[in-house]
Design a protein around this motif. Structure first.
Motif, PDB file in Angstrom:
ATOM      1  N   PHE A   1     -14.544   2.384  -7.369  1.00  0.00           N
ATOM      2  CA  PHE A   1     -15.932   2.296  -6.659  1.00  0.00           C
ATOM      3  C   PHE A   1     -14.745   3.279  -5.463  1.00  0.00           C
ATOM      4  O   PHE A   1     -15.352   3.611  -5.120  1.00  0.00           O
ATOM      5  N   GLY A   2     -14.007   3.135  -5.221  1.00  0.00           N
ATOM      6  CA  GLY A   2     -13.371   4.074  -4.518  1.00  0.00           C
ATOM      7  C   GLY A   2     -12.532   5.199  -4.003  1.00  0.00           C
ATOM      8  O   GLY A   2     -12.171   5.620  -3.419  1.00  0.00           O
ATOM      9  N   GLY A   3     -12.979   5.317  -5.560  1.00  0.00           N
ATOM     10  CA  GLY A   3     -11.949   6.515  -5.600  1.00  0.00           C
ATOM     11  C   GLY A   3     -10.770   6.466  -5.318  1.00  0.00           C
ATOM     12  O   GLY A   3      -9.668   6.219  -5.016  1.00  0.00           O
ATOM     13  N   MET A   4     -10.678   8.227  -4.345  1.00  0.00           N
ATOM     14  CA  MET A   4      -9.452   8.698  -3.208  1.00  0.00           C
ATOM     15  C   MET A   4      -8.853   7.855  -2.485  1.00  0.00           C
ATOM     16  O   MET A   4      -7.565   7.710  -2.026  1.00  0.00           O
ATOM     17  N   LEU A   5      -9.966   7.431  -1.548  1.00  0.00           N
ATOM     18  CA  LEU A   5     -10.110   7.411  -0.441  1.00  0.00           C
ATOM     19  C   LEU A   5      -9.253   5.457  -0.921  1.00  0.00           C
ATOM     20  O   LEU A   5      -7.985   4.956   0.163  1.00  0.00           O
ATOM     21  N   ALA A   6      -9.604   4.752  -2.057  1.00  0.00           N
ATOM     22  CA  ALA A   6      -9.074   3.325  -1.872  1.00  0.00           C
ATOM     23  C   ALA A   6      -7.736   4.054  -2.948  1.00  0.00           C
ATOM     24  O   ALA A   6      -6.707   3.045  -2.598  1.00  0.00           O
ATOM     25  N   THR A   7      -7.999   4.297  -3.911  1.00  0.00           N
ATOM     26  CA  THR A   7      -6.270   4.865  -4.073  1.00  0.00           C
ATOM     27  C   THR A   7      -5.088   4.739  -2.800  1.00  0.00           C
ATOM     28  O   THR A   7      -4.426   4.438  -3.069  1.00  0.00           O
ATOM     29  N   THR A   8      -5.931   5.746  -2.761  1.00  0.00           N
ATOM     30  CA  THR A   8      -4.286   5.962  -0.826  1.00  0.00           C
ATOM     31  C   THR A   8      -4.102   5.342  -0.347  1.00  0.00           C
ATOM     32  O   THR A   8      -3.038   4.618   0.051  1.00  0.00           O
ATOM     33  N   TRP A   9      -5.565   4.150   0.115  1.00  0.00           N
ATOM     34  CA  TRP A   9      -4.949   3.193   0.934  1.00  0.00           C
ATOM     35  C   TRP A   9      -4.320   1.684   0.359  1.00  0.00           C
ATOM     36  O   TRP A   9      -3.212   1.254   0.781  1.00  0.00           O
ATOM     37  N   VAL A  10      -4.821   1.506  -1.446  1.00  0.00           N
ATOM     38  CA  VAL A  10      -3.300   0.559  -1.921  1.00  0.00           C
ATOM     39  C   VAL A  10      -2.224   1.445  -2.105  1.00  0.00           C
ATOM     40  O   VAL A  10      -1.659   0.408  -1.517  1.00  0.00           O
ATOM     41  N   GLN A  11      -1.908   2.773  -2.071  1.00  0.00           N
ATOM     42  CA  GLN A  11      -0.532   3.076  -1.745  1.00  0.00           C
ATOM     43  C   GLN A  11       0.195   2.910  -0.544  1.00  0.00           C
ATOM     44  O   GLN A  11       1.292   2.745  -0.939  1.00  0.00           O
ATOM     45  N   ILE A  12      -0.686   2.935   0.197  1.00  0.00           N
ATOM     46  CA  ILE A  12       0.049   3.149   1.696  1.00  0.00           C
ATOM     47  C   ILE A  12       0.977   1.859   1.686  1.00  0.00           C
ATOM     48  O   ILE A  12       1.570   1.834   1.957  1.00  0.00           O
ATOM     49  N   ILE A  13       0.152   0.712   1.867  1.00  0.00           N
ATOM     50  CA  ILE A  13      -0.485  -1.034   1.701  1.00  0.00           C
ATOM     51  C   ILE A  13       1.269  -1.555   0.904  1.00  0.00           C
ATOM     52  O   ILE A  13       1.911  -1.705   1.725  1.00  0.00           O
TER      53      ILE A  13
ATOM     54  N   ALA B   1       2.215  -5.111  -7.245  1.00  0.00           N
ATOM     55  CA  ALA B   1       0.989  -3.881  -6.521  1.00  0.00           C
ATOM     56  C   ALA B   1       1.715  -2.466  -6.673  1.00  0.00           C
ATOM     57  O   ALA B   1       0.876  -1.718  -6.719  1.00  0.00           O
ATOM     58  N   THR B   2       2.852  -2.501  -6.690  1.00  0.00           N
ATOM     59  CA  THR B   2       3.374  -1.132  -6.985  1.00  0.00           C
ATOM     60  C   THR B   2       2.947  -0.587  -8.443  1.00  0.00           C
ATOM     61  O   THR B   2       2.523   0.661  -8.493  1.00  0.00           O
ATOM     62  N   ILE B   3       3.343  -1.633  -9.651  1.00  0.00           N
ATOM     63  CA  ILE B   3       2.208  -0.684 -11.022  1.00  0.00           C
ATOM     64  C   ILE B   3       1.010  -0.551 -10.559  1.00  0.00           C
ATOM     65  O   ILE B   3       0.758   0.220 -10.853  1.00  0.00           O
ATOM     66  N   LEU B   4       0.374  -1.873 -10.088  1.00  0.00           N
ATOM     67  CA  LEU B   4      -1.596  -1.285  -9.969  1.00  0.00           C
ATOM     68  C   LEU B   4      -1.567  -0.012  -9.132  1.00  0.00           C
ATOM     69  O   LEU B   4      -2.361   0.700  -8.759  1.00  0.00           O
ATOM     70  N   ALA B   5      -0.740   0.482  -7.690  1.00  0.00           N
ATOM     71  CA  ALA B   5      -1.371   1.792  -6.976  1.00  0.00           C
ATOM     72  C   ALA B   5      -0.644   3.122  -8.128  1.00  0.00           C
ATOM     73  O   ALA B   5      -1.393   3.763  -7.784  1.00  0.00           O
ATOM     74  N   VAL B   6       0.289   2.422  -8.805  1.00  0.00           N
ATOM     75  CA  VAL B   6       0.753   4.001  -8.956  1.00  0.00           C
ATOM     76  C   VAL B   6       0.070   4.308 -10.478  1.00  0.00           C
ATOM     77  O   VAL B   6      -0.310   5.184 -10.361  1.00  0.00           O
ATOM     78  N   VAL B   7      -0.322   3.268 -10.795  1.00  0.00           N
ATOM     79  CA  VAL B   7      -1.790   3.385 -12.316  1.00  0.00           C
ATOM     80  C   VAL B   7      -2.211   4.001 -11.542  1.00  0.00           C
ATOM     81  O   VAL B   7      -3.729   4.909 -12.574  1.00  0.00           O
ATOM     82  N   SER B   8      -2.996   3.526 -10.698  1.00  0.00           N
ATOM     83  CA  SER B   8      -4.311   4.505 -10.128  1.00  0.00           C
ATOM     84  C   SER B   8      -4.580   5.470 -10.074  1.00  0.00           C
ATOM     85  O   SER B   8      -5.150   6.304  -9.766  1.00  0.00           O
ATOM     86  N   GLY B   9      -3.151   5.891  -8.946  1.00  0.00           N
ATOM     87  CA  GLY B   9      -2.867   6.967  -8.626  1.00  0.00           C
ATOM     88  C   GLY B   9      -2.899   8.371 -10.294  1.00  0.00           C
ATOM     89  O   GLY B   9      -3.841   8.934  -9.555  1.00  0.00           O
ATOM     90  N   LEU B  10      -2.700   7.702 -11.210  1.00  0.00           N
ATOM     91  CA  LEU B  10      -2.457   8.614 -12.554  1.00  0.00           C
ATOM     92  C   LEU B  10      -3.341   8.775 -12.762  1.00  0.00           C
ATOM     93  O   LEU B  10      -4.080   8.985 -13.474  1.00  0.00           O
ATOM     94  N   THR B  11      -4.404   7.163 -12.919  1.00  0.00           N
ATOM     95  CA  THR B  11      -5.796   7.640 -13.470  1.00  0.00           C
ATOM     96  C   THR B  11      -6.937   8.123 -12.848  1.00  0.00           C
ATOM     97  O   THR B  11      -7.265   9.420 -13.360  1.00  0.00           O
ATOM     98  N   LEU B  12      -6.568   8.455 -12.167  1.00  0.00           N
ATOM     99  CA  LEU B  12      -7.375   9.629 -10.686  1.00  0.00           C
ATOM    100  C   LEU B  12      -6.614  10.888 -11.478  1.00  0.00           C
ATOM    101  O   LEU B  12      -8.085  11.411 -11.346  1.00  0.00           O
TER     102      LEU B  12
END
Lengths: 554, 102
Positions: free
Chosen positions: A203-215, A370-381
Motif C-alpha cells: 500500500f505505502g511503497g517506499m514512502l511508508a517503508t521509509t517512515w516506518v524505518q525512521i520512526i 518494530a525493528t524486525i518489521l521495519a527491516v523486513v519491509s525494506g528487504l521485501t521492497l
C-alpha cells in the motif's frame, strides 16, 4: 477500492492479533515461552496503529512507479540518514552486539567497528555516482552501459539471494524473539510480521517503508540512550567505576582486551572485507540512495547515517557492560546453571527490565519487534523491485512495459515474497540460521559489489566480463560458505571443514575481480566495443549529474 | 547523452579540475579510513596484548577502548569532511560546468 481493501486488511489483522494473544494464553505451559507481556503488547499495538496510519497516508501519495520505488525522490538527506541507520540497526545487531559485549567485552567493539567503517568508503567512492546514474535499483547502475539481459538477470539474482537469506534470518529471529518477549506462539509471530510487512509495502511503497524505518530508528536510539545513561548514572558517570565493577563480576580483566573473536590474520582481513564491501552491495541499502533528490542529499544521508550508527554502537558497548554488572548479578534473570533466561541474546532485554521495570521492558520489546518489521519491509521492497523492475520490465519484457503494469507486478511480487518469507520462517524454526547473514554479506561483497564498482570505475569493463566474473564470485562465495566450518561442520555435522576459514570474502571477492578483469580484456565481441565506447558519456553523467533522475514535483 | 554535449563538457578545463580534485580527495580519504581500520585489525591479529595495556597504572581501562572509540569517531569525522567539501566546492564547480555546457 484500494481504501476499502486497506481498511479490511487492517480489521482482519486486529482480529488476528487478538486471537493470537488468546491462543498464547492457552499455551502458557510451554517451556521457553514467557507469560504474556501486556505492556509490550500494548506498546507494540500502538506502533502498529501508528505505522498503519502512515501507510494509509503514504498510499494516497503513491501513484507512480517512481513514488512506489523511491518515494518520489523527495526524502531529505537527514530523513534518509535515519532510514539507512534504521535498515542497518536490525534487532540482530542490537541484541547480538550487546550480547557479544556481555559475553566477551572488547570483542563486541571490534565487531561494531567492522560494521561501521564501510560507510565512509561508500560515501567517498559510491554514493554520488550511484545517485547520478541510477533510477530505482542498483542494477540500473550496473547495467547502465552493458547489455541489459545478462547483467540485470545476474544483479537480480544476487539481490534476491541476499534478500531471501536476510529475510529468513530476520523471520526466524522475529519468531523466537516474539515468542520470548510477548508470549505469542512462534507461527503467529512469523505470520503477523509477514502480513504487516506486505501491507506496508504494497500500500505505502517506499514512502511508508521509509517512515516506518525512521520512526523505529528514533525509538531504538532513544531506548538505547536511556539504557546507557541509566547504567552510567548508577556509576556516577564514571567509566572507570563501571569497568572496575564489570571485571569484579566476571572475575577476569580479559573483557578489556581483544579475545578470541579474531583468531588469525586471514580471518580478520576476510571478515573486514565482507563487512565493508558487503555493505556496499546490499540491495535494500543501495536502493535508499534513489529516494533523495540529488547527489548533495545522498552525501548528507551517509554523513548522518554514519553518525547515528556509530553512536548506536557506542551505546551497545555501554549496554553490554551494563548487563554484566546489573543482569549477571541478579538471580531474577538467570537460569539455575547461571545462563541468561531466554538465551544469550537476551542481555539487553533483561537490562531494560533492570533499569526501567516492566513498562520499559515492554517498550524495548516492542521496539525490538518494530525493528524486525521495519527491516523486513525494506528487504521485501528491494526484492520486489528486483523482480518487477529488473526481471520483469527489463529482462522479460525488454523494456517494453507500461508503468501501471510494472507496479502491479511489483505489488504481486511483494505478496509472493511475504508469503514465501512466512513459509520459510516457519520451515527454518529449528534450524541454525546464524550463517545466513554472513552468507548474504559474502554474496553481496562477491557478486553485487564487484560488478557495480567496476561498471562505474573501469572503462574497459564488458558485458561478458561482468557477467562471468560476477557469476564466478557468486558461486565461489556460496561454495566456500557451504564447505566452510559454519555449514560443513556445525550444521552438516562433518568432522573437518573442506575450506578452513569462516569468512570467504577475501577469496571470493578476489575471484570476482580477477574473473571480471580477465574475461573483459579477452573479450573481442561486437558488444564489448559498444560497452567500452559508452563509458565516456556514462562517466560525464557520473561526475556531473547531468541527466540524472530528479525528484518528483509533488 | 548526446556526443557533442559530452565533448563540450570534456573540453572544459573546469571538468578536468573537478574530476582530478575529487578523485584524489576521495581516494585519499578512503585510504586513510582503510589504513586506520586495517592497522587496528592487524594489531588484533598479530599482537592483541598491545590493546590490553592499561592507560595508566591506577586504571582498569585499556588503551584499546579509547582507540576503538576514536576509530568510530574518525569514521564520522571523515564523512563530515568529505560532505562539506563536496557539497560546497565540488558542487559549485559542477554547477558552473553545467551552466557553461548549455
Amino acid at each position: 477500492m484500494r481504501k476499502s481493501i486497506f481498511v479490511w486488511s487492517a480489521a482482519l489483522l486486529t482480529v488476528f492479533a487478538a486471537t493470537g494473544a488468546m491462543a498464547a494464553g492457552a499455551l502458557e505451559g510451554e517451556a521457553e515461552k514467557q507469560p504474556l507481556n501486556i505492556p509490550a503488547i500494548i506498546m507494540f499495538l500502538l506502533f502498529v496503529a501508528g505505522t498503519l496510519g502512515i501507510t494509509y497516508w503514504a498510499a494516497q501519495r503513491t501513484k507512480t512507479a517512481k513514488d512506489f520505488y523511491t518515494a518520489g525522490g523527495g526524502i531529505t538527506g537527514f530523513q534518509n540518514g535515519l532510514a539507512i541507520a534504521g535498515d542497518y540497526m536490525s534487532a540482530a545487531s542490537f541484541l547480538g552486539i550487546s550480547a557479544l559485549v556481555y559475553r566477551s567485552g572488547y570483542d563486541g567493539l571490534i565487531y561494531s567497528i567492522g560494521f561501521l567503517v564501510g560507510w565512509p568508503v561508500i560515501l567517498f567512492l559510491i554514493a554520488e555516482r550511484l545517485r547520478n546514474l541510477g533510477k530505482y535499483t542498483f542494477a540500473d547502475v550496473a547495467s547502465y552501459r552493458l547489455a541489459q539481459t545478462p547483467i540485470r538477470a545476474l544483479s537480480a539474482f544476487g539481490a534476491l539471494s541476499v534478500v531471501l537469506l536476510y529475510l529468513i534470518a530476520q523471520m526466524v529471529g522475529a519468531g523466537q524473539l516474539i515468542k520470548l518477549l510477548f508470549g505469542l506462539p512462534y507461527e503467529y509471530a512469523v505470520i503477523l510480521v509477514g502480513i504487516l510487512m506486505i501491507m506496508y509495502v504494497t500500500f505505502g511503497g517506499m514512502l511508508a517503508t521509509t517512515w516506518v524505518q525512521i520512526i523505529k530508528a528514533i525509538l531504538l536510539l532513544s531506548g538505547a540512550t536511556f539504557m546507557a545513561v541509566a547504567v552510567l548514572h548508577g556509576f556516577g558517570y564514571s567509566f572507570e567505576a563501571l569497568f572496575q565493577k564489570a571485571i569484579e563480576v566476571k572475575g577476569t580483566d580479559a573483557i578489556m582486551s581483544p579475545g578470541g573473536l579474531v583468531s588469525d590474520p586471514i580471518s580478520a582481513i576476510s571478515l573486514g572485507i565482507a563487512l565493508m564491501l558487503g555493505t556496499a552491495g546490499l540491495p535494500h541499502i543501495l536502493m535508499r540512495f534513489f529516494t533523495v533528490a540529488d547527489a548533495k542529499e545522498a552525501r548528507k544521508s551517509v554523513f548522518y547515517a554514519t553518525g547515528f550508527i556509530g553512536y548506536f554502537y557506542l551505546l551497545t558497548f555501554v549496554i553490554g557492560f551494563g548487563a554484566i554488572v546489573l543482569v549477571a548479578t541478579n538471580p531474577e534473570y538467570l537460569t539455575p546453571e547461571g545462563g541468561l533466561i531466554g538465551g544469550n541474546n537476551m542481555a539487553a532485554i533483561h537490562l531494560a527490565h533492570a533499569v526501567g521495570g516492566d513498562i520499559f521492558l515492554g517498550f524495548i520489546s516492542a521496539v525490538a519487534f518494530a525493528t524486525i518489521l521495519a527491516v523486513v519491509s525494506g528487504l521485501t521492497l528491494a526484492g520486489a523491485s528486483a523482480i518487477s523492475h529488473d526481471l520483469y520490465a527489463s529482462v522479460f519484457m525488454r523494456g517494453q512495459v507500461n508503468e501501471a503494469k510494472e507496479m502491479a507486478i511489483s505489488k504481486m511480487a511483494t505478496i509472493v515474497l511475504g508469503i514465501l518469507a512466512i513459509i520459510l520462517g516457519i520451515a527454518f524454526e529449528k534450524q541454525n540460521v546464524a550463517f545466513m547473514v554472513g552468507l548474504a554479506f559474502a554474496i553481496a561483497a562477491s557478486a553485487n559489489f564487484p560488478v557495480l564498482f567496476l561498471s562505474m570505475y573501469w572503462s574497459k569493463l564488458t558485458t561478458n566480463g561482468a557477467f562471468l566474473g560476477g557469476l564466478l564470485g557468486l558461486i565461489t562465495a556460496i561454495v566456500l560458505v557451504v564447505t566452510g566450518p559454519i555449514v560443513w561442520v556445525a550444521i552438516l555435522g562433518n568432522e573437518e571443514a573442506l575450506f578452513p576459514y569462516k569468512y570467504p570474502a577475501l577469496f571470493s571477492v578476489t575471484v570476482a575481480f580477477v574473473g571480471i578483469w580477465l574475461f573483459s580484456i579477452m573479450d573481442n565481441s561486437e558488444r564489448a566495443k559498444i560497452d567500452r565506447d559508452a563509458f565516456e558519456a556514462q562517466d560525464v553523467r557520473c561526475q556531473t549529474g547531468i541527466g540524472a533522475e530528479g525528484a518528483a514535483s509533488h | 547523452m548526446q556526443q557533442d554535449l559530452v565533448e563540450r563538457i570534456k573540453n572544459n578545463p573546469k571538468y578536468e579540475e573537478l574530476v582530478s580534485k575529487r578523485a584524489s580527495f576521495s581516494w585519499i580519504l578512503s585510504i586513510v579510513m582503510l589504513v586506520i581500520y586495517y592497522a587496528f585489525i592487524l594489531v588484533i591479529a598479530f599482537s592483541p596484548s598491545v590493546l590490553g595495556t592499561p592507560i595508566s597504572d591506577s586504571s582498569v581501562i585499556t588503551i584499546g577502548i579509547p582507540i576503538g572509540v576514536a576509530i568510530i569517531i574518525s569514521a564520522f569525522i571523515l564523512t563530515g569532511i568529505y560532505t562539506v567539501r563536496a557539497n560546497g566546492e565540488f558542487d559549485e564547480l559542477s554547477k558552473q560546468i553545467k551552466e557553461e555546457a548549455k
